[in-house]
Scaffold this motif. Structure first.
Motif, PDB file in Angstrom:
ATOM      1  N   SER A  75       0.835  -1.207   0.000  1.00 59.76           N
ATOM      2  CA  SER A  75       0.000   0.000   0.000  1.00 59.76           C
ATOM      3  C   SER A  75       0.866   1.252   0.000  1.00 59.76           C
ATOM      4  N   TYR A  77       0.999   4.025  -2.911  1.00 64.95           N
ATOM      5  CA  TYR A  77       0.677   5.398  -2.526  1.00 64.95           C
ATOM      6  C   TYR A  77       1.774   6.350  -2.994  1.00 64.95           C
ATOM      7  N   TRP A 126      -0.669   6.249  -7.017  1.00 65.53           N
ATOM      8  CA  TRP A 126      -1.739   5.385  -7.507  1.00 65.53           C
ATOM      9  C   TRP A 126      -2.852   5.162  -6.481  1.00 65.53           C
ATOM     10  N   MET A 127      -2.597   5.579  -5.213  1.00 65.32           N
ATOM     11  CA  MET A 127      -3.607   5.433  -4.167  1.00 65.32           C
ATOM     12  C   MET A 127      -3.704   6.752  -3.401  1.00 65.32           C
ATOM     13  N   SER A 180      -7.932   6.368  -1.205  1.00 65.66           N
ATOM     14  CA  SER A 180      -8.444   5.547  -2.299  1.00 65.66           C
ATOM     15  C   SER A 180      -7.683   4.242  -2.435  1.00 65.66           C
ATOM     16  N   GLY A 181      -8.304   3.298  -3.108  1.00 68.34           N
ATOM     17  CA  GLY A 181      -7.678   2.023  -3.394  1.00 68.34           C
ATOM     18  C   GLY A 181      -7.855   1.011  -2.279  1.00 68.34           C
ATOM     19  N   ASN A 182      -7.630  -0.255  -2.601  1.00 67.31           N
ATOM     20  CA  ASN A 182      -7.744  -1.325  -1.621  1.00 67.31           C
ATOM     21  C   ASN A 182      -6.967  -2.538  -2.114  1.00 67.31           C
ATOM     22  N   LYS A 193      -3.457   5.332   2.737  1.00 60.63           N
ATOM     23  CA  LYS A 193      -2.626   4.207   2.316  1.00 60.63           C
ATOM     24  C   LYS A 193      -1.133   4.490   2.476  1.00 60.63           C
ATOM     25  N   VAL A 250      -6.471   0.143  -7.586  1.00 61.44           N
ATOM     26  CA  VAL A 250      -5.874   1.470  -7.431  1.00 61.44           C
ATOM     27  C   VAL A 250      -6.502   2.448  -8.417  1.00 61.44           C
ATOM     28  N   HIS A 251      -6.164   3.729  -8.218  1.00 64.28           N
ATOM     29  CA  HIS A 251      -6.631   4.799  -9.099  1.00 64.28           C
ATOM     30  C   HIS A 251      -5.451   5.336  -9.904  1.00 64.28           C
TER      31      HIS A 251
END
Length: 230
Positions: free
Chosen positions: A21, A25, A29-30, A34-36, A57, A105-106
């Motif tokens: 994570s 981050y 990308w997080m 956001s993201g998991n 994250k 991820v974003h």
């Protein structure tokens, strides 16, 4: 209540989630919360650890994860912190593919492609072909793939149903999917493999965007409405 691993394997797995994570981050990308990320427990593969909802994250620790049923996404122990809102999508991937790890991820280029290729009420797909990085996805035919793009329904369980239905039919589906205006989800036999596939897919989306080529998008039939009556 924070997650407290009871075994050495559980502690190591929780720390792996926190470490990856932080890496994602730092790549941007997080962003925010956001993201998991999730992974099955090595000593109990019917259960998985997933990042908790609303956590930064970049500051995640081994205690900021939740143990869930890998097939249903339901929390294994009452009183834990709330799991990611997208746990149902992870569970759908686990049921359909037998994967051992899932990452969402974003990342910017995948999100741009998901925005451009999305249909409002149906699953679409983007053709990716010729690029050498396709070999990093473990495809039966590494010369091309059709990356699915799912509508970003307000109800996550509806997205999860769409994902499960698609993966049940398309046995040659790539180990990844896009969510309209939202981001990318990938999976693999380990967190390391899922991360590698994520990197390949984000780079492929970057190449699509930078090449300024018109996206080859296919539209499926309207996605079935899985919502229950109020």
């Amino acid at each position: 209540m924070s997650y407290a691993p009871s075994t050495a394997a559980g502690k190591q797995t929780a720390q792996q989630l926190a470490d990856i994570s932080r890496t994602l981050y730092e790549r941007g990308w997080m962003p925010g919360t956001s993201g998991n990320i999730s992974t099955r427990l090595p000593d109990h593969p019917d259960r998985a650890l997933i990042t908790a909802s609303g956590r930064d994250k970049g500051d995640l620790t081994a205690r900021d994860v939740v143990e869930v049923d890998a097939r249903t996404g339901e929390a294994s122990h009452p009183g834990q912190v709330r799991p990611s809102a997208e746990t149902a999508i992870h569970a759908a991937v686990y049921r359909a593919t037998g994967a051992r790890a899932v990452i969402h991820v974003h990342s910017p280029y995948a999100t741009v492609v998901a925005h451009r290729a999305a249909a409002l009420d149906a699953v679409s797909s983007v053709r990716v072909d010729r690029f050498e990085l396709l070999k990093g996805l473990g495809l039966n035919d590494p010369t091309f793939t059709d990356l699915p793009v799912f509508p970003n329904w307000p109800r996550v369980d509806r997205i999860a149903d769409d994902v499960a239905s698609h993966l049940a039919v398309d046995r040659d589906a790539p180990p990844g999917l896009l969510l309209a205006d939202h981001g990318i989800t990938t999976w693999g036999d380990s967190l390391g493999q899922a991360k590698i596939r994520l990197e390949c897919l984000e780079s492929l989306c970057q190449l699509l965007v930078l090449s300024h080529a018109e996206l080859h998008v296919s539209r499926a039939a309207q996605a079935p409405d899985h919502r229950t009556a109020p």
